[in-house]
Design an enzyme around this catalytic site. Structure first.
Site, mmCIF file in Angstrom:
data_model
loop_
_atom_site.group_PDB
_atom_site.id
_atom_site.type_symbol
_atom_site.label_atom_id
_atom_site.label_comp_id
_atom_site.label_asym_id
_atom_site.label_seq_id
_atom_site.Cartn_x
_atom_site.Cartn_y
_atom_site.Cartn_z
ATOM 1 N N LYS A 155 0.808 -1.211 0.000
ATOM 2 C CA LYS A 155 0.000 0.000 0.000
ATOM 3 C C LYS A 155 0.848 1.271 0.000
ATOM 4 C CE LYS A 155 -4.007 -2.186 2.188
ATOM 5 N NZ LYS A 155 -3.489 -3.543 2.281
ATOM 6 N N LYS A 197 -3.430 -0.380 9.011
ATOM 7 C CA LYS A 197 -3.657 -1.305 7.899
ATOM 8 C C LYS A 197 -2.373 -2.045 7.536
ATOM 9 C CE LYS A 197 -6.037 0.367 4.408
ATOM 10 N NZ LYS A 197 -6.479 1.322 3.359
ATOM 11 N N GLY A 203 -9.287 -7.442 1.769
ATOM 12 C CA GLY A 203 -10.404 -8.171 2.358
ATOM 13 C C GLY A 203 -10.628 -7.867 3.828
ATOM 14 N N GLY A 204 -10.112 -6.707 4.306
ATOM 15 C CA GLY A 204 -10.308 -6.359 5.703
ATOM 16 C C GLY A 204 -9.363 -7.057 6.657
ATOM 17 N N HIS A 247 -17.378 3.740 0.654
ATOM 18 C CA HIS A 247 -16.388 2.911 -0.035
ATOM 19 C C HIS A 247 -16.894 2.706 -1.467
ATOM 20 C CE1 HIS A 247 -13.604 -0.824 0.078
ATOM 21 N NE2 HIS A 247 -13.960 -0.593 -1.170
ATOM 22 N N HIS A 274 -15.025 -4.804 8.648
ATOM 23 C CA HIS A 274 -14.273 -4.236 7.520
ATOM 24 C C HIS A 274 -14.403 -5.090 6.266
ATOM 25 C CE1 HIS A 274 -12.678 -1.492 10.434
ATOM 26 N NE2 HIS A 274 -12.037 -2.435 11.080
ATOM 27 N N GLU A 314 -9.988 1.137 -5.535
ATOM 28 C CA GLU A 314 -10.887 1.453 -4.437
ATOM 29 C C GLU A 314 -10.622 2.870 -3.930
ATOM 30 O OE1 GLU A 314 -11.009 -1.529 -1.451
ATOM 31 O OE2 GLU A 314 -11.477 -3.128 -2.862
ATOM 32 N N ARG A 331 -6.993 -8.150 -9.073
ATOM 33 C CA ARG A 331 -7.674 -9.424 -9.326
ATOM 34 C C ARG A 331 -9.131 -9.140 -9.627
ATOM 35 N NH1 ARG A 331 -10.541 -9.575 -4.606
ATOM 36 N NH2 ARG A 331 -9.498 -8.849 -2.719
#
Length: 711
Positions: A155, A197, A203-204, A247, A274, A314, A331
């Site tokens: 990230k 994070k 996927g949280g 989101h 999440h 996102e 993906r």
């Protein structure tokens, strides 16, 4: 430098192809678009399981591509194995020893003669090393280049690239120093609340929110443990938490010929833990200017990393509709069907064609937005217990009828078992309508027709959510569930009419069972045949004690003749009649209570009667005899800690003789790939720790015994 050079060369028909590992070990070469090789795919390995494996197989079959399944030991008889043309065992239940073993997947590709591997989502889908291994083995990886996965999978790296590509980002700390002290200092500098994070994955997993400084350390440690378990990496980033955000994500697609498009956006704001629970496309309330800006920013993001295939960019959308890059999922997403429904496309077909070297089927101008679509994820979980995941057999499973406007994306059938080893999602229900209201009405109707017995599910919660006035108005955010908690979790009390329906279902089922037994014995005069026929000088009366939502109510049933009954509940009497008809997998109950007719689906399972109505499902039970209830008590449920679901003990915080206070953490469990901290419900002294890390535990198993003391 590579990114700036690539943008200059793209206009001349060239692209930069980068290979190698991270750090200083990468290298690059120039490739002209006309030299992109075409590799027809006629046999495909699906390196996944469950509904996504079945989803890929359906498209592959339509295209004439033969499919090869892989499966772990407990998945031997699963739906995706039955659907495939070939199937190969790749190891035991643990995903680290089966579905995450890239070497075993490639061995299957070689043995089966497959030209390509489709990773689905999860498992190896965002593993850059596996994508490179496929290339070295001469197998097409149906996904983006390894360098794009690597750049977007970290990230901190992805946000630097996005800033250079003029994509708005949220500020925060993405540095290499990972000491507790440095991260805490950065959190204070950013200002609470903050988001913690994991830099890898999605996927949280490995994501926590610290609302105030005193929560930071505990949330950081929990996020690290979960990230290490899920991704093998515990590096964290800290970001400002945008309050009441939406989101919103954009579906993008790129090919090997420098073509990029976006297929509009999805709103995935309503989440728990999440993780998304219901998605829709397009996002409600956006102007076309915002929609276009989102799409163009997403394409810039994909172009910046030379993306190929299906991807999702996102964004966080604030209440003023300003948007900020959050991450890119390299993906196919779980919620991709809603984008397919509003654009009339098959994104898996696009993936296979692009992976084979073909150009994108449509240009941006040719992609049209039509109607509205919702996807509801149906999980084995208990919303009333903090959405705890569950596992167990699907004793009964009936669904709405699939059609062009209603899709059932699933990997299970009636009789299958939701495994403790994998994600507890049972299915995705996807609907389309000409507008949002039409699609939402269709969603709620179809949810009421999704009837499951055998384990707890979130179907009733989804109905409650979809019918909430704020959701119907499109007023959503990631705080939707806590904001509307009371309305989404109302106290449920069965009506007297509902109890009459349950009582009638039991009476009619007994009659049908008697008829079946008499027919089987071929003795129509059997005196043991149950029948409510009139008796001389005697009224047939019986009392049924029924339990629903924790309360016991007695229903007095008096037979009146001609299929009519007088039922008395709580001192109030009703005239009841009706019929019970077996239709395929479900009993259809039609009941008249004082002239008011209601219809529902009924499933009878031992002492339990399940009524599925338009407003949701109800479980009505005949109480067990006292000796059974005594045997069924959970030993150790008080005076200690018990496992709320099946799982594996990850960490134990206490030892015998230790004094704990109410709320102190005792044990960490991993279940369905999620981490759960089991805390002391009261103060006490630890008498015994019954499990060690690595051991599997059953639901309601006693984990720690406590001798309770006053605080």
């Amino acid at each position: 430098m590579i990114l700036r050079a690539s943008r200059r060369l793209l206009g001349l028909g060239w692209r930069v192809v980068r290979s190698g590992g991270g750090g200083g070990g990468s290298w690059c070469r120039l490739q002209h678009m006309s030299s992109v090789p075409r590799r027809p795919i006629n046999k495909l390995v699906i390196a996944n399981r469950g509904e996504i494996a079945c989803r890929v197989m359906r498209t592959a079959r339509r295209l004439g591509v033969r499919t090869v399944a892989v499966y772990s030991d407990p998945d031997k008889n699963s739906m995706h194995v039955a659907m495939a043309d070939e199937a190969y065992n790749i190891g035991p239940a643990a995903s680290q020893e089966s579905y995450l073993r890239g070497d075993k997947i490639l061995e299957v590709a070689t043995r089966s003669g497959a030209q390509a591997v489709h990773p689905g989502y999860g498992f190896l889908s965002e593993n850059a090393e596996f994508a490179e291994e496929c290339g070295r083995a001469g197998v097409v990886f149906v996904g983006p280049p390894a360098n794009a996965i690597r750049d977007m999978g970290i990230k901190s790296t992805s946000k630097a690239i996005m800033s250079e590509a003029s994509v708005p980002v949220v500020g925060g700390y993405h540095g290499e120093e990972q000491s507790d002290e440095r991260l805490a200092a950065e959190a204070h500098q950013i200002g609470f609340p903050v988001m913690i994070k994991a830099v890898r994955g999605g996927g949280g997993k490995g994501m926590r929110i610290a609302m105030k400084p005193e929560e930071f350390k505990e949330q950081l440690e929990s996020a690290r443990r979960e990230a290490m378990k899920s991704f093998g990496d515990e590096v964290m980033l800290i970001e400002k938490f945008v309050e009441r955000p939406r989101h919103v994500e954009v579906q993008v697609f790129g090919d090997q010929h420098n073509n990029y498009v976006y297929l509009f956006e999805r709103d995935c704001s309503v989440q728990r833990r999440h993780q998304k629970i219901i998605e829709e496309a397009p996002a409600p309330g956006l102007t076309w200017d915002v929609r276009r800006s989102l799409g163009e920013a997403a394409v810039r993001a994909a172009r910046a990393v030379g993306y190929v295939g299906a991807g999702t960019v996102e964004f966080i959308l604030d209440p003023s509709h300003n948007f900020y890059f959050m991450e890119m999922n390299t993906r196919l997403q779980v919620e991709h069907p809603v984008s397919e429904m509003i654009t009339n496309t098959d994104l898996v077909e696009w993936q296979l064609r692009v992976a084979a070297g073909e150009p994108l089927p449509l240009t941006q101008d040719e992609i049209k937005l039509s109607g509205h679509s919702f996807e509801a994820r149906i999980y084995a979980e208990d919303p009333n217990a903090g959405f705890l995941p569950g596992a167990g057999p699907l004793t009964h499973l009936s669904t709405p009828a699939p059609s062009q406007d209603v899709r059932i994306e699933t990997g299970v059938r009636q009789g299958d078992e939701v495994s403790v080893h994998y994600d507890p999602m049972i299915a995705k229900l996807v609907v389309w309508g000409h507008d949002r209201n039409t699609a939402l009405n269709k969603l709620t109707t179809c949810l009421s027709q999704y009837n499951i017995v055998g384990l707890s599910t979130n179907v009733d919660f989804l109905i409650s959510l979809a019918t909430h006035p704020s959701f119907q108005a499109g007023d959503v955010s990631t705080d939707f569930i806590p904001e509307h908690y009371q309305a989404l979790f109302p106290a449920r009390t069965p009506t007297k009419q509902l109890l009459c329906q349950a009582a009638l279902a039991q009476v009619l089922e007994e009659e049908l069972e008697g008829i079946r037994k008499v027919a089987a014995s071929q003795d129509p005069t059997s005196p043991f045949r149950p029948s409510p026929t009139p008796r001389i000088n005697h009224t047939l009366v019986r009392t049924l004690p029924l339990t629903c939502e924790g309360k016991v109510e007695e229903v007095r049933v008096e037979y009146l003749g001609e299929g009519k009954y007088c039922m008395t509940v709580g001192g109030e009497s009703f005239e009841v009649s009706g019929s019970l008809v077996l239709d395929n997998n479900t009993r259809l109950l039609s009941v008249s209570v004082d002239g008011s007719i209601a219809r529902s689906c009924v499933v009878l399972d031992g002492r339990d009667t399940y009524l599925f109505t338009q407003s949701g499902g109800w479980k009505v039970s005949v109480p067990a005899p006292k000796f059974e209830s005594e045997l069924g008590k959970v030993i150790g449920a008080s005076g200690g800690a018990v496992a709320p679901m099946p799982g594996v003990v990850e960490k134990v915080f206490v030892s015998p003789g230790q004094t704990v206070a109410a709320g102190d953490p005792l044990v960490v469990m991993i279940a369905m790939k999620m981490e759960y901290v089991i805390k002391a419900s009261s103060a006490g002294v630890v008498e015994k720790v019954l499990f060690t890390p690595g051991q599997s535990v059953a639901k309601n198993a006693s984990l720690v015994k406590l001798k309770e003391v006053e605080e």
